[in-house]
Design an enzyme around this catalytic site. Structure first.
Site, PDB file in Angstrom:
ATOM      1  N   CYS A   1       0.831  -1.209   0.000  1.00 22.82           N
ATOM      2  CA  CYS A   1       0.000   0.000   0.000  1.00 22.82           C
ATOM      3  C   CYS A   1       0.867   1.261   0.000  1.00 22.82           C
ATOM      4  CB  CYS A   1      -0.888  -0.071   1.244  1.00 22.82           C
ATOM      5  SG  CYS A   1      -1.640   1.474   1.746  1.00 22.82           S
TER       6      CYS A   1
ATOM      7  N   CYS B   1       0.233   3.834   2.686  1.00 26.45           N
ATOM      8  CA  CYS B   1       0.684   3.340   3.995  1.00 26.45           C
ATOM      9  C   CYS B   1       2.168   3.651   4.180  1.00 26.45           C
ATOM     10  CB  CYS B   1       0.466   1.831   4.114  1.00 26.45           C
ATOM     11  SG  CYS B   1      -1.258   1.330   3.991  1.00 26.45           S
TER      12      CYS B   1
END
Length: 108
Positions: A33, A36
């Site tokens: 991600c 993230c």
């Protein structure tokens, strides 16, 4: 004062988050991600700034499906604040340090 962002797992979530004395900010994250990964320095800065009042941890959703499913986390990154063992706030998506601190102000 803790300034590190620690990793938690399904195995230690109960002890590290639910049983914590301080409120806990949990980032539900994943290696794949990009937003993230962008949050890593932000979380470190937040931990350094409010680590005396808030514990900051990360949970890898792929490695820890039980906790991820228990809190119905579907998007990464999801941030949840736990106080006294209960989730009291949830936020989805990457955000700037200042915005995150502003959003956390009400639960600190």
């Amino acid at each position: 004062m803790v300034t590190e962002v620690t990793e938690v797992t399904d195995a230690d979530f109960e002890a590290e988050v639910i049983g914590a004395e301080l409120p806990v900010l949990v980032e539900f994250t994943a290696d794949w991600c990009p937003p993230c990964r962008q949050m890593a320095p932000v979380l470190k800065a937040v931990a350094a700034e409010v680590g005396d009042r808030l514990k900051v941890v990360q949970l890898d959703v792929d490695a820890n499906p039980a906790t991820t499913n228990a809190y119905k986390v579907l998007s990464m990154p999801t941030f949840m604040v736990f106080r006294d063992g209960e989730p009291v706030k949830a936020m989805v998506g990457a955000r700037a340090r200042r915005r995150l601190l502003d959003e956390l102000a009400e639960v600190l």
